[in-house]
Design a protein around this motif. Structure first.
Motif, PDB file in Angstrom:
ATOM      1  N   GLU A  95       0.831  -1.205   0.000  1.00 37.76           N
ATOM      2  CA  GLU A  95       0.000   0.000   0.000  1.00 37.76           C
ATOM      3  C   GLU A  95       0.865   1.256   0.000  1.00 37.76           C
ATOM      4  OE1 GLU A  95      -4.024  -1.512   2.338  1.00 37.76           O
ATOM      5  OE2 GLU A  95      -2.447  -0.432   3.407  1.00 37.76           O
ATOM      6  N   ALA A 100      -0.247   4.750  -1.806  1.00 37.30           N
ATOM      7  CA  ALA A 100       0.004   6.100  -1.306  1.00 37.30           C
ATOM      8  C   ALA A 100       0.913   6.880  -2.236  1.00 37.30           C
ATOM      9  CB  ALA A 100       0.637   6.025   0.090  1.00 37.30           C
ATOM     10  N   THR A 107      -1.856  13.332  -7.530  1.00 39.43           N
ATOM     11  CA  THR A 107      -2.299  14.556  -6.867  1.00 39.43           C
ATOM     12  C   THR A 107      -1.326  15.686  -7.123  1.00 39.43           C
ATOM     13  OG1 THR A 107      -3.333  13.262  -5.133  1.00 39.43           O
ATOM     14  CG2 THR A 107      -2.900  15.576  -4.640  1.00 39.43           C
ATOM     15  N   ARG A 133      -4.595  18.861   1.986  1.00 39.88           N
ATOM     16  CA  ARG A 133      -5.458  17.686   1.831  1.00 39.88           C
ATOM     17  C   ARG A 133      -4.569  16.488   1.492  1.00 39.88           C
ATOM     18  NH1 ARG A 133     -10.955  17.107   0.842  1.00 39.88           N
ATOM     19  NH2 ARG A 133     -11.182  19.341   0.493  1.00 39.88           N
ATOM     20  N   PRO A 135      -3.227  12.777   0.881  1.00 37.74           N
ATOM     21  CA  PRO A 135      -3.878  11.530   0.460  1.00 37.74           C
ATOM     22  C   PRO A 135      -4.127  10.640   1.676  1.00 37.74           C
ATOM     23  CG  PRO A 135      -1.934  11.996  -0.883  1.00 37.74           C
ATOM     24  CD  PRO A 135      -1.909  12.963   0.255  1.00 37.74           C
ATOM     25  N   SER A 136      -5.162   9.830   1.612  1.00 34.99           N
ATOM     26  CA  SER A 136      -5.445   8.920   2.725  1.00 34.99           C
ATOM     27  C   SER A 136      -4.384   7.831   2.762  1.00 34.99           C
ATOM     28  CB  SER A 136      -6.836   8.299   2.566  1.00 34.99           C
ATOM     29  OG  SER A 136      -6.917   7.572   1.354  1.00 34.99           O
ATOM     30  N   ALA A 137      -4.024   7.428   3.966  1.00 34.25           N
ATOM     31  CA  ALA A 137      -3.009   6.381   4.130  1.00 34.25           C
ATOM     32  C   ALA A 137      -3.207   5.721   5.480  1.00 34.25           C
ATOM     33  CB  ALA A 137      -1.604   6.967   4.029  1.00 34.25           C
ATOM     34  N   ALA A 138      -2.780   4.465   5.558  1.00 31.73           N
ATOM     35  CA  ALA A 138      -2.810   3.731   6.817  1.00 31.73           C
ATOM     36  C   ALA A 138      -1.447   3.818   7.486  1.00 31.73           C
ATOM     37  CB  ALA A 138      -3.167   2.269   6.551  1.00 31.73           C
ATOM     38  N   ALA A 173       1.683  11.494   3.849  1.00 32.04           N
ATOM     39  CA  ALA A 173       0.440  10.869   4.301  1.00 32.04           C
ATOM     40  C   ALA A 173       0.725   9.681   5.221  1.00 32.04           C
ATOM     41  CB  ALA A 173      -0.391  10.428   3.103  1.00 32.04           C
ATOM     42  N   SER A 176       2.225  10.933   8.574  1.00 34.74           N
ATOM     43  CA  SER A 176       1.215  11.566   9.414  1.00 34.74           C
ATOM     44  C   SER A 176       0.308  10.518  10.066  1.00 34.74           C
ATOM     45  CB  SER A 176       0.383  12.542   8.574  1.00 34.74           C
ATOM     46  OG  SER A 176      -0.583  13.191   9.362  1.00 34.74           O
ATOM     47  N   ALA A 177      -0.124   9.527   9.280  1.00 37.31           N
ATOM     48  CA  ALA A 177      -0.990   8.480   9.816  1.00 37.31           C
ATOM     49  C   ALA A 177      -0.262   7.651  10.876  1.00 37.31           C
ATOM     50  CB  ALA A 177      -1.481   7.584   8.686  1.00 37.31           C
TER      51      ALA A 177
END
Length: 431
Positions: A95, A100, A107, A133, A135-138, A173, A176-177
């Motif tokens: 992932e 990501a 983006t 904003r 990107p979403s990440a785990a 991302a 940060s997560a």
């Protein structure tokens, strides 16, 4: 559907390259390979490990789903991640390196197919939007996060700015997560990685004269202070001070840098090296503000630190090493800023730029040398220095500041053979 072979992967890379009208040399320069190596990759004769494959995919805009069934070669896993057979960690690695980073690529830079040989691509394009904003990440294992941060740092030092622009959104991302999910000592480590990701973002934005540098530098310092570690605090303070200087706040930036340097423990080699880099930046900042006395005093103080910690290396710092050669480059820059470029000639004559450790630092040394010769009206020597920058770092010479210098040279009264072709090649002359 079968698993893609090396030839399948090569054909995919070749197709994406041709669709973007890029040469093998251009792709190789962006990804750290020669044109002949890219040719072997495209023919399936040279096998890429997983991390390198993702590097090519990010640069060429190959989406994750097109590589989803690609094999992960032996050795691609992070050796320091515990229990490599664990399926969850394997998914997380995939992932990070596909989802990501690829999301960050689209983006930050979109999927334009414009030729790299035409108008210069801005590696920092879209960074400001990404900063607000992410990107979403785990969350990811800290060992993997550290590895990816180091890879981004190496990309910067190799002046592969287009690639760095594609890597940063996903890295920020993930960092940060990971920080948000961590506690205690693990949270401190994640904050260090996050601070360094933001430092790199600020560095890239500064090179492109992008206002995103303000946001990135401020976030870098916040994460660094949360980590409690002096080296990332020094890194972050330095890039924030540069943004202050760029906005004309030179005296305030000098005070900020000297205060931060004073707070660092002068008894330790590592922090002593960081103090040196802050003093060098403060000297150049003071010179930009017209304060010769402060600039020369700060250079002398930096020299004393270098003599004291000659064996120290400020590990983690992205652009400056605390060595005599780097201090000499700053002296040339200080004299350029003060309007006394003639005082830098003897210093430049004693520099062995080829022995400097990274492409980014060698390009910076040639840049200050080019500015020195340009201020002295030595057009041929200016052009020779610009050509040296191009040989060291093709993406560096396409920066706005260097395109402006090339444009000045192009329209000077002297005729220098090859300048017009150089200007067209580097984007300083519209084609």
């Amino acid at each position: 559907m079968g698993i893609p072979t090396a030839k399948d992967i090569g054909a995919l890379i070749r197709g994406a390259r041709c669709a973007r009208r890029l040469t093998q040399a251009q792709v190789g320069a962006a990804c750290g390979y020669s044109a002949s190596a890219v040719s072997r990759i495209e023919s399936g004769r040279l096998h890429l490990d997983y991390a390198r494959l993702m590097q090519f995919a990010a640069f060429l805009g190959i989406t994750p789903d097109r590589l989803a069934s690609a094999p992960v070669p032996t050795g691609a896993s992070v050796a320091t991640v515990k229990d490599q057979a664990d399926e969850e960690d394997a998914v997380r690695r995939r992932e990070l390196l596909t989802g990501a980073l690829a999301a960050g690529a689209t983006t930050a830079l979109g999927t334009s197919t414009a030729s790299a040989a035409s108008a210069p691509v801005d590696p920092a394009a879209g960074l400001e939007e990404v900063l607000f904003r992410l990107p979403s990440a785990a969350p990811v294992p800290l060992a993997l996060l550290t590895q990816e941060t180091a890879r981004a740092r190496a990309t910067f030092r190799a002046t592969q700015y287009t690639m760095l622009g594609r890597l940063l959104p996903g890295l920020l991302a993930a960092a940060s997560a990971t920080r948000d999910a961590a506690t205690g000592h693990e949270r401190e480590k994640a904050n260090v990685a996050l601070a360094r990701g933001y430092v790199l973002t600020a560095e890239l934005a500064l090179k492109q004269h992008d206002d995103a540098a303000w946001v990135a530098a401020d976030r870098a310092l916040a994460a660094a202070r949360a980590s409690g570690h002096p080296v990332p605090i020094g890194e972050s303070s330095r890039v924030l001070a540069i943004t202050m200087r760029r906005s004309g706040r030179c005296p305030a930036a000098v005070r900020f840098l000297t205060d931060e340097a004073r707070d660092l423990d002068a008894r330790e080699a590592q922090t002593g090296a960081v103090r040196t880099t802050l003093m060098l930046t403060a000297a150049y900042t003071a010179a930009n503000g017209g304060d010769r006395t402060a600039a020369m005093a700060l250079l002398d103080a930096a020299d004393e630190e270098i003599d004291r910690w000659r064996a120290a290396t400020p590990s983690g710092l992205f652009t400056v090493d605390a060595t005599r050669a780097h201090a000499d480059v700053y002296r040339i820059g200080v004299h350029n800023a003060l309007g006394t470029p003639d005082e830098g000639v003897a210093i430049a004559a004693g520099l062995d730029i080829d022995r400097m450790p990274t492409a980014e630092r060698r390009a910076r040394a040639w840049t200050d040398t080019a500015r020195m010769w340009h201020a002295l009206g030595e057009d041929r020597k200016t052009f020779s220095a610009l050509r040296s920058i191009e040989q060291e770092a093709p993406q560096e010479v396409r920066r706005p500041a260097l395109r402006a210098l090339t444009s000045d040279l192009l329209f000077s009264s002297a005729r220098v053979q090859g300048v017009r072709e150089f200007a067209a090649r580097t984007g300083a002359l519209s084609t």
